[in-house]
Design a protein around this motif. Sequence first.
Motif: not given
Length: 292
Positions: A17, A20-21, A24, A31-32, A35, A71
């Motif tokens: 997480e 990702i954040r 983002y 992709e968002q 996510s 990522l």
Amino acid sequence: MSAKVTPRTAEPTASLESRIRSRYEQMSAVEQKLSDVILASPGHLAMQTATELATSAGVSKATTTRFFRALGYDSYEKARRDARKASSGGSPLYLQHMGDEERDPQALIQHHLSQEISNLVKTYESLSQADLFQMAQAIAHARRVVLIGYRHSQTVAVMFRSNLIQVRSDILLLPVPGDSLAEYLAGLDERDVAICIGLRRRLPQLERGMAAMQALGVQILYISDVLAGKPAKLARWVIRCHTEGTLMFDSNSSVAGITNLLCSLVGRELASEKSTHLADAEVLHQQLGELE
């Protein structure tokens, strides 16, 4: 659609997480979307194939594969293993999906109750009667009792202390807010007993504190879950509580039961003394008008 996020090596310890954040805002709309699906329930990742995740997010499998490489993961399976590790480690974020398959509220509650009962039975069946009474005697007659627990484990330590303080004095609850452990551990020796609570998602400070107390000769009781971890090797006694839950939080029923049992046995051990702490405290309760 090609990924807009430039692949780069992530920190080995960075969670899914957090990876990702941190990226983002630089992601494409597709992709968002992927996510958002992952962040809504990252625990599902531990159970889904790349194809299943792509389908649930409404994106292609190729996009999913590129996404995880961007990522910093070598493959989707590596990300999946990290998700499994977080789930087995007890992160509520990765366990919030548990119970989703139960559509009937009554069935969900019954399943939860059955698991609570099972945890209690398995924990009590694993106890050594000889060790249990030895622990109670050591706690009853120790010069000082130290209780240590961090995060959720401190809640258990507080509960343990609230029972134990009724039958004996000189109990120290650590850590004290704003203080370090060293000042409190410095005066301990083989005449003292430490009760260390280490339920899963333990902090490293617990093991370090236990190692320091072991070196001082302190008798250590370690209360943990089934996967007690490395601190177990530092303790004289270990109680492994079954804490498996059916929902997002671990079960506490067996831990509460063990707390009640041990404190009651300590009280029973001390009951034969001429003047007991429990009796003296009851007299003072009346004098001070503390209880209705």
